[in-house]
Design a protein around this motif. Structure first.
Motif, PDB file in Angstrom:
ATOM      1  N   UNK A 295     -69.337  21.753 -68.003  1.00 48.30           N
ATOM      2  CA  UNK A 295     -70.474  21.719 -67.032  1.00 48.30           C
ATOM      3  C   UNK A 295     -70.014  21.928 -65.632  1.00 48.30           C
ATOM      4  N   UNK A 296     -68.947  21.712 -65.040  1.00 45.90           N
ATOM      5  CA  UNK A 296     -68.384  22.256 -63.735  1.00 45.90           C
ATOM      6  C   UNK A 296     -68.143  23.506 -63.716  1.00 45.90           C
ATOM      7  N   UNK A 297     -67.928  24.110 -64.775  1.00 48.07           N
ATOM      8  CA  UNK A 297     -68.031  25.620 -64.911  1.00 48.07           C
ATOM      9  C   UNK A 297     -69.143  26.259 -64.589  1.00 48.07           C
ATOM     10  N   UNK A 298     -70.171  25.697 -65.404  1.00 48.83           N
ATOM     11  CA  UNK A 298     -71.541  26.176 -65.422  1.00 48.83           C
ATOM     12  C   UNK A 298     -72.170  26.101 -64.017  1.00 48.83           C
ATOM     13  N   UNK A 299     -71.878  24.845 -63.165  1.00 43.33           N
ATOM     14  CA  UNK A 299     -72.224  24.578 -62.014  1.00 43.33           C
ATOM     15  C   UNK A 299     -71.689  25.584 -61.009  1.00 43.33           C
TER      16      UNK A 299
ATOM     17  N   UNK B 110     -64.349  38.615 -64.236  1.00 44.87           N
ATOM     18  CA  UNK B 110     -64.111  38.084 -65.657  1.00 44.87           C
ATOM     19  C   UNK B 110     -64.479  36.655 -66.064  1.00 44.87           C
ATOM     20  N   UNK B 111     -65.215  35.796 -65.128  1.00 42.04           N
ATOM     21  CA  UNK B 111     -65.319  34.676 -65.222  1.00 42.04           C
ATOM     22  C   UNK B 111     -66.251  34.519 -66.609  1.00 42.04           C
ATOM     23  N   UNK B 112     -67.302  35.300 -66.821  1.00 45.62           N
ATOM     24  CA  UNK B 112     -68.052  35.272 -67.931  1.00 45.62           C
ATOM     25  C   UNK B 112     -67.524  35.988 -69.208  1.00 45.62           C
ATOM     26  N   UNK B 113     -66.345  36.691 -69.035  1.00 48.68           N
ATOM     27  CA  UNK B 113     -65.968  37.343 -70.358  1.00 48.68           C
ATOM     28  C   UNK B 113     -66.472  38.743 -70.346  1.00 48.68           C
ATOM     29  N   UNK B 114     -66.029  39.305 -71.467  1.00 49.77           N
ATOM     30  CA  UNK B 114     -66.677  40.650 -71.293  1.00 49.77           C
ATOM     31  C   UNK B 114     -68.099  40.918 -71.378  1.00 49.77           C
ATOM     32  N   UNK B 115     -68.652  41.694 -70.859  1.00 47.90           N
ATOM     33  CA  UNK B 115     -69.938  42.151 -70.959  1.00 47.90           C
ATOM     34  C   UNK B 115     -70.083  42.822 -72.269  1.00 47.90           C
ATOM     35  N   UNK B 116     -71.279  42.498 -73.232  1.00 43.07           N
ATOM     36  CA  UNK B 116     -71.417  43.091 -74.442  1.00 43.07           C
ATOM     37  C   UNK B 116     -72.648  43.780 -74.650  1.00 43.07           C
TER      38      UNK B 116
ATOM     39  N   UNK C 107     -89.723  43.587 -63.631  1.00 41.23           N
ATOM     40  CA  UNK C 107     -88.309  44.322 -63.103  1.00 41.23           C
ATOM     41  C   UNK C 107     -87.386  43.375 -63.832  1.00 41.23           C
ATOM     42  N   UNK C 108     -86.546  43.834 -64.843  1.00 45.19           N
ATOM     43  CA  UNK C 108     -85.718  42.939 -65.483  1.00 45.19           C
ATOM     44  C   UNK C 108     -84.162  43.597 -66.082  1.00 45.19           C
ATOM     45  N   UNK C 109     -83.302  42.461 -65.679  1.00 47.74           N
ATOM     46  CA  UNK C 109     -81.832  42.930 -66.262  1.00 47.74           C
ATOM     47  C   UNK C 109     -81.509  41.969 -66.848  1.00 47.74           C
ATOM     48  N   UNK C 110     -80.984  42.127 -68.143  1.00 39.46           N
ATOM     49  CA  UNK C 110     -80.403  40.876 -68.984  1.00 39.46           C
ATOM     50  C   UNK C 110     -78.925  41.352 -69.283  1.00 39.46           C
ATOM     51  N   UNK C 111     -77.920  40.681 -69.232  1.00 42.80           N
ATOM     52  CA  UNK C 111     -76.557  40.967 -69.722  1.00 42.80           C
ATOM     53  C   UNK C 111     -75.991  39.810 -70.407  1.00 42.80           C
ATOM     54  N   UNK C 112     -75.752  39.988 -71.616  1.00 41.73           N
ATOM     55  CA  UNK C 112     -74.891  39.152 -72.497  1.00 41.73           C
ATOM     56  C   UNK C 112     -73.388  39.317 -72.582  1.00 41.73           C
ATOM     57  N   UNK C 113     -72.894  38.208 -72.158  1.00 41.99           N
ATOM     58  CA  UNK C 113     -71.374  38.373 -71.871  1.00 41.99           C
ATOM     59  C   UNK C 113     -70.723  37.366 -73.015  1.00 41.99           C
ATOM     60  N   UNK C 114     -69.539  37.257 -73.240  1.00 44.03           N
ATOM     61  CA  UNK C 114     -68.908  36.602 -74.211  1.00 44.03           C
ATOM     62  C   UNK C 114     -69.124  35.133 -73.875  1.00 44.03           C
ATOM     63  N   UNK C 115     -69.073  34.530 -72.681  1.00 42.02           N
ATOM     64  CA  UNK C 115     -69.418  33.254 -72.301  1.00 42.02           C
ATOM     65  C   UNK C 115     -70.798  32.680 -71.530  1.00 42.02           C
ATOM     66  N   UNK C 116     -71.671  33.813 -71.448  1.00 40.19           N
ATOM     67  CA  UNK C 116     -72.884  33.667 -70.885  1.00 40.19           C
ATOM     68  C   UNK C 116     -73.938  34.627 -70.956  1.00 40.19           C
ATOM     69  N   UNK C 117     -75.339  34.253 -70.613  1.00 37.58           N
ATOM     70  CA  UNK C 117     -76.117  35.389 -70.412  1.00 37.58           C
ATOM     71  C   UNK C 117     -76.710  35.262 -69.178  1.00 37.58           C
ATOM     72  N   UNK C 118     -76.758  36.398 -68.523  1.00 36.44           N
ATOM     73  CA  UNK C 118     -77.268  36.434 -67.158  1.00 36.44           C
ATOM     74  C   UNK C 118     -78.503  37.223 -67.193  1.00 36.44           C
ATOM     75  N   UNK C 119     -79.610  36.679 -66.505  1.00 36.45           N
ATOM     76  CA  UNK C 119     -80.884  37.328 -66.505  1.00 36.45           C
ATOM     77  C   UNK C 119     -81.565  37.287 -65.157  1.00 36.45           C
TER      78      UNK C 119
ATOM     79  N   UNK D 248     -81.069  33.755 -63.712  1.00 34.53           N
ATOM     80  CA  UNK D 248     -80.946  32.628 -64.388  1.00 34.53           C
ATOM     81  C   UNK D 248     -79.453  32.845 -65.358  1.00 34.53           C
ATOM     82  N   UNK D 249     -78.621  32.038 -65.385  1.00 33.25           N
ATOM     83  CA  UNK D 249     -77.297  32.102 -65.874  1.00 33.25           C
ATOM     84  C   UNK D 249     -77.260  30.860 -67.353  1.00 33.25           C
ATOM     85  N   UNK D 250     -77.365  31.517 -68.399  1.00 36.45           N
ATOM     86  CA  UNK D 250     -77.253  30.574 -69.650  1.00 36.45           C
ATOM     87  C   UNK D 250     -76.170  30.400 -70.471  1.00 36.45           C
ATOM     88  N   UNK D 251     -75.022  29.296 -70.281  1.00 37.00           N
ATOM     89  CA  UNK D 251     -73.724  29.596 -70.758  1.00 37.00           C
ATOM     90  C   UNK D 251     -73.649  29.488 -72.277  1.00 37.00           C
TER      91      UNK D 251
END
Length: 400
Positions: A305-309, A171-177, A271-283, A296-299
């Motif tokens: 910043x420390x959380x993103x790191x 749950x670190x990134x919030x709900x996947x949307x 080949x690609x997967x992208x997941x947009x969550x409440x707190x970040x996008x993972x690609x 790649x993780x985009x907050x």
């Protein structure tokens, strides 16, 4: 039955000595053999000269064209299947009944019925029948100590997938949307000139089954249970029985929605997967395998910043690979645990792909759990659909 000695290398037989065995399975097995995890003791192939040459080249003591005889004579702990999908059921059941664990190349089998027949032969299902499926409580728990049959889904493994899976499940990134899953590759006419390709009975399906299955499996592994799928398929270029492109809309059990595209018509391969969550996008962007750098993780705005790191710290780079999965599988076997790509953990991907085909060929929404014994798609992925099934198998009364 297998008589594996605790702490000894797993005695391993390789069945099928073609390109996938040489390029992926044997290098992984050799690496694990050097570390003391496995010992390749036998090779089996229908081509006698080829299997003898393979065994001689790689120092494998037993070479044979007869799987049953090899199982009896060698009594392996692990059987690695590098053969076409049409024979996976028969070979898996034979190995399991001989007491060996199975690691089977994708596609796992041409139908859910075949998958469930393999599950019924596993040591941990308590004699469960194929009709009961592997979704039963006992199979889900993994009761018993095996042997079990697992699928090669190597994209779930390695440091990148492990790290992102932990972030999502914790749950670190919030709900996947919202998510997108893409396998857009290119296969030319020469590829389909090989007689067994593009046919339901021998290849098991088109790009939804034979090519995009890895990204689909990884998406399902990351996002959890799927609830429903609405599919579309087309045969746009190649003269084949199966599709050469498919798309789908997916709803997951937690409410997240996704799009999915599988193609062998795409010169710009990715080949690609992208997941947009409440707190970040993972690609994740790659082709046939991924490293840490491919993620790649985009907050979202405002995340410290420390959380993103911490999110971006993937640790030591372990690429997705047959080797990465084999390491985990060997540990599971020696511990008597069900591997994550066996049982319900493997069936959900095949069920999803079956549902995609059914939805595409019937124009209906298909929900998880809808397809079981008595459904034409349970035994054949084309479901006997006019325009898709081989002419001899079409049953018009099933589609009125």
């Amino acid at each position: 039955m297998s008589s594996h000695v605790p702490n000894a290398p797993l005695r391993t037989a390789v069945v099928g000595t073609g390109s996938i065995a040489r390029s992926s399975h044997l290098p992984a097995l050799q690496k694990l053999a050097a570390e003391g995890g496995v010992e390749v003791v036998a090779a089996v192939d229908v081509d006698g000269p080829a299997v003898r040459a393979f065994a001689e080249e790689f120092g494998i003591p037993h070479a044979s064209t007869d799987l049953d005889a090899t199982l009896s004579a060698v009594r392996p702990d692990l059987v690695v299947l590098c053969t076409p999908p049409a024979v996976h059921r028969e070979q898996s059941v034979a190995a399991l009944r001989a007491g060996a664990w199975v690691w089977c190349e994708k596609p796992p089998s041409p139908s859910l019925a075949d998958f469930d027949a393999v599950a019924a032969a596993e040591g941990g299902t308590g004699g469960q029948s194929a009709e009961e499926g592997v979704g039963s409580e006992a199979a889900e728990r993994g009761d018993g100590t095996g042997p079990y049959a697992s699928i090669v889904f190597q994209h779930r493994f390695g440091s990148g997938a492990r790290h992102v899976r932990a972030l999502l499940r914790g749950g670190a990134l919030g709900r996947p949307l919202v998510a997108h899953c893409q396998t857009t590759w290119y296969r030319d006419k020469a590829y389909y000139a090989v007689p067994w390709r593009g046919r339901w009975a021998t290849e098991g399906g088109g790009p939804a089954m034979g090519h995009g299955i890895h990204q689909t499996d990884l998406l399902l592994d990351l996002l959890g249970p799927w609830a429903e799928v609405r599919g579309m398929a087309a045969r746009l270029v190649h003269d084949v029985e199966t599709e050469d492109v498919s798309t789908a809309l997916v709803r997951f059990a937690d409410g997240a929605v996704a799009t999915l595209v599988n193609s062998v018509l795409s010169p710009d391969e990715v080949s690609r997967i992208r997941v947009d969550c409440e707190l970040a996008t993972i690609e994740l962007t790659h082709l046939y395998g991924h490293r840490n750098a491919d993620w790649r993780i985009t907050p979202a705005p405002g995340v410290p910043e420390e959380t993103v790191a911490a999110w971006r710290d993937f640790g030591a780079d372990e690429p997705s690979s047959h080797l990465a999965q084999l390491r985990v599988l060997v540990d599971d076997i020696t511990s008597g645990r069900r591997h994550t790509t066996s049982g319900a953990g493997g069936r959900r991907t095949l069920e999803f792909i079956t549902a995609l085909y059914k939805s595409a060929f019937t124009g209906t929404t298909v929900r998880a759990g809808d397809i079981g014994p008595g459904d034409p798609y349970y035994t054949e992925l084309h479901g006997g659909a006019p325009g898709w099934a081989p002419a001899a198998t079409v049953k018009e009364e099933d589609h009125v």
